[in-house]
Design a protein around this motif. Sequence first.
Motif, mmCIF file in Angstrom:
data_model
loop_
_atom_site.group_PDB
_atom_site.id
_atom_site.type_symbol
_atom_site.label_atom_id
_atom_site.label_comp_id
_atom_site.label_asym_id
_atom_site.label_seq_id
_atom_site.Cartn_x
_atom_site.Cartn_y
_atom_site.Cartn_z
ATOM 1 N N THR A 72 5.471 -44.260 -32.523
ATOM 2 C CA THR A 72 6.659 -44.220 -31.357
ATOM 3 C C THR A 72 5.971 -43.439 -30.139
ATOM 4 O O THR A 72 6.231 -43.696 -29.002
ATOM 5 C CB THR A 72 8.107 -43.445 -31.828
ATOM 6 N N ASP A 73 5.234 -42.395 -30.294
ATOM 7 C CA ASP A 73 5.013 -41.713 -28.975
ATOM 8 C C ASP A 73 3.925 -42.322 -28.458
ATOM 9 O O ASP A 73 3.490 -42.125 -27.315
ATOM 10 C CB ASP A 73 4.964 -40.166 -29.277
ATOM 11 N N THR A 74 3.321 -43.270 -28.909
ATOM 12 C CA THR A 74 2.273 -44.121 -28.273
ATOM 13 C C THR A 74 2.747 -44.850 -27.116
ATOM 14 O O THR A 74 1.916 -45.496 -26.352
ATOM 15 C CB THR A 74 1.575 -44.890 -29.094
ATOM 16 N N THR A 75 4.050 -44.994 -26.881
ATOM 17 C CA THR A 75 4.592 -45.385 -25.787
ATOM 18 C C THR A 75 4.149 -44.705 -24.338
ATOM 19 O O THR A 75 4.394 -45.445 -23.427
ATOM 20 C CB THR A 75 6.222 -45.477 -25.905
ATOM 21 N N ASP A 76 4.021 -43.493 -24.566
ATOM 22 C CA ASP A 76 3.469 -42.786 -23.507
ATOM 23 C C ASP A 76 1.838 -42.908 -23.115
ATOM 24 O O ASP A 76 1.145 -42.329 -23.952
ATOM 25 C CB ASP A 76 3.728 -41.158 -23.797
ATOM 26 N N ASN A 107 9.528 -50.185 -29.818
ATOM 27 C CA ASN A 107 8.820 -49.165 -30.785
ATOM 28 C C ASN A 107 10.074 -48.907 -31.728
ATOM 29 O O ASN A 107 11.054 -49.239 -31.486
ATOM 30 C CB ASN A 107 8.426 -47.877 -29.976
ATOM 31 N N PRO A 108 9.936 -47.826 -32.697
ATOM 32 C CA PRO A 108 10.641 -47.665 -33.833
ATOM 33 C C PRO A 108 12.015 -47.110 -33.345
ATOM 34 O O PRO A 108 13.101 -47.358 -33.850
ATOM 35 C CB PRO A 108 9.827 -46.892 -34.638
ATOM 36 N N GLU A 165 5.321 -49.833 -23.690
ATOM 37 C CA GLU A 165 6.132 -50.710 -24.370
ATOM 38 C C GLU A 165 6.742 -51.772 -23.668
ATOM 39 O O GLU A 165 6.795 -52.643 -23.961
ATOM 40 C CB GLU A 165 7.229 -49.794 -25.159
ATOM 41 N N GLY A 166 7.496 -51.190 -22.516
ATOM 42 C CA GLY A 166 8.055 -52.260 -21.707
ATOM 43 C C GLY A 166 9.447 -51.546 -21.530
ATOM 44 O O GLY A 166 9.813 -50.343 -21.710
ATOM 45 N N HIS A 196 12.010 -48.539 -46.190
ATOM 46 C CA HIS A 196 10.684 -48.679 -47.068
ATOM 47 C C HIS A 196 9.907 -47.526 -47.365
ATOM 48 O O HIS A 196 9.711 -46.667 -46.169
ATOM 49 C CB HIS A 196 9.881 -49.533 -46.137
ATOM 50 N N GLY A 197 9.413 -47.187 -48.415
ATOM 51 C CA GLY A 197 8.698 -45.881 -48.428
ATOM 52 C C GLY A 197 7.342 -45.798 -48.252
ATOM 53 O O GLY A 197 6.383 -45.657 -48.891
ATOM 54 N N SER A 198 7.280 -45.726 -46.723
ATOM 55 C CA SER A 198 5.971 -45.901 -46.134
ATOM 56 C C SER A 198 6.000 -45.279 -44.871
ATOM 57 O O SER A 198 6.956 -44.816 -44.341
ATOM 58 C CB SER A 198 5.318 -47.398 -45.880
ATOM 59 N N PRO A 199 4.830 -44.807 -44.349
ATOM 60 C CA PRO A 199 4.860 -44.232 -42.871
ATOM 61 C C PRO A 199 5.777 -44.963 -41.846
ATOM 62 O O PRO A 199 6.437 -44.459 -41.078
ATOM 63 C CB PRO A 199 3.433 -44.032 -42.282
ATOM 64 N N TYR A 200 5.699 -46.557 -42.101
ATOM 65 C CA TYR A 200 6.588 -47.241 -41.072
ATOM 66 C C TYR A 200 8.065 -47.015 -41.575
ATOM 67 O O TYR A 200 8.814 -46.976 -40.654
ATOM 68 C CB TYR A 200 6.307 -48.856 -41.307
ATOM 69 N N GLY A 201 8.536 -46.973 -42.925
ATOM 70 C CA GLY A 201 9.728 -46.845 -43.068
ATOM 71 C C GLY A 201 10.457 -45.235 -42.585
ATOM 72 O O GLY A 201 11.454 -45.267 -42.366
ATOM 73 N N LYS A 202 9.487 -44.505 -42.840
ATOM 74 C CA LYS A 202 9.914 -43.011 -42.656
ATOM 75 C C LYS A 202 10.078 -42.734 -40.992
ATOM 76 O O LYS A 202 10.587 -41.553 -40.657
ATOM 77 C CB LYS A 202 9.008 -42.178 -43.354
ATOM 78 N N GLU A 203 9.282 -43.601 -40.206
ATOM 79 C CA GLU A 203 9.266 -43.337 -38.991
ATOM 80 C C GLU A 203 10.486 -42.764 -38.222
ATOM 81 O O GLU A 203 10.628 -42.069 -37.265
ATOM 82 C CB GLU A 203 8.597 -44.352 -38.224
#
Length: 450
Positions: free
Chosen positions: A143-147, A160-161, A396-397, A192-199
């Motif tokens: 998420t913070d890569t939006t910055d 973003n998430p 992001e936009g 989902h039990g992954s970095p994506y899911g936990k974000e």
Amino acid sequence: MSFVRHLKTAALASAIALTGLQAAQAQTAAAPAKPAQQQEQFFPLQSYRVGPYAAGGTGFFGGFIDYLNLINTRDGGVGGVKLTWEEGETQYEVERGVEVYERLKTRPGIAAWNPMSVGIAYALIDRVTADKVPLITINHGRTDTTDGAVFKYIFPLLVNPYSETSGIVNYLGTKVGGIDQLKGKKIVVLYHGSPYGKETIPIYELLAKKYGFTVQQIEVPHPGNEQQSQWLAIRRAKPDFVVLRGWGVMNPVALKTAQKTGFPADRIVGNIWSNSEEDVIPAGDAAKGYVAITSVAPGTQYPVLQDIIKTVYGGGLGNLQDKKRIGTVYHNLGVVNGILSVEALRIAQAKFGKRTLTGDEVRWGLENLKIDQARAAALGAKGLFHSINVTWDNHEGDGLVAFQQWDGTQWKVVSDWIAPDWKLLRPIIEKSALAYAKEKNIKVRKSIDD
């Protein structure tokens, strides 16, 4: 591991050797000019066409390649520069994704990386920053890569998430008569039990505190084939809504298990990676009424999709094995990813010249990527997505999303475009990005020229 190479050309010329006798003659033979090799812009693709997430991979990368083929075939490339690519199979595994990166990163003219995997994207952040090549994480990523002030080369385009999560909560507010009416409601997030899911775990907790609803977050281990215990817990909790933050096989299993435990599909709201035909068709009747967020609409009615059908598939260059998948959610997301990438190249070429661009020049194009609805219409994509407005510090936009409902045979949009709560989200994003900058000793940018 298999690799597919497309559209690689090389021009060879024959040199005419002059013998000593010919050189002595009054009239010499001139050697024909060697034809110039066409410049190329290269897209290395960390794709996944096998494994539990193959439906997403084949659809997305198929749509992306279809659009690149359209630009080459119809337009002769971008500004006369041919678009090329090579796939490396990752099976959605981080180690394989990094291996593909290390193997392909020396290729000339790399435009951007598109791993379509949160795990692989995390592993590449430092690498692409050092190599000065953009990393596109459309609809996902950290998420913070939006910055962009901190993450100069990372682009979580469209959504973003956190903005997705805010959009979902804002939509649920419309279902109960207003965002303030969420107070006292109960929401379960099945992730989902992954970095994506936990974000999104912390942002759901924050939004629950702000709006007064209670949230229970339940993990489903990868890949999600068994969810009986999770849905029994949901039945005991008796939530007003369930947010499905799934991926791959987890999604149809969730819908079928929800039906078995008596939870209605129209009170389940899927996130951006739980919104495809591949998520609902395998679930059969259990999916009817299910709602999911989207940033890209399905369908083949858009002129750009008609061009792909006529020019690309009509010319035998289509990437999908099953033509019925043309216009599906994953395929259209790949097409939109192609549109955003190609428009960034056009913008960068307008500044740097119609030639093969460096990764840093493509980054500049992405940081100036602006497609309003009029431009989307000119590209044949009006209604396919809303718009995008990227700046050097907002990668992001605007984060606009809509919601679609499965009627048993197709998706139908059931909402207007909804914006996230940027006043709440932006300070959180910047705080996290600044902490990352401090940890990595990164200079915080003050302008696009930094």
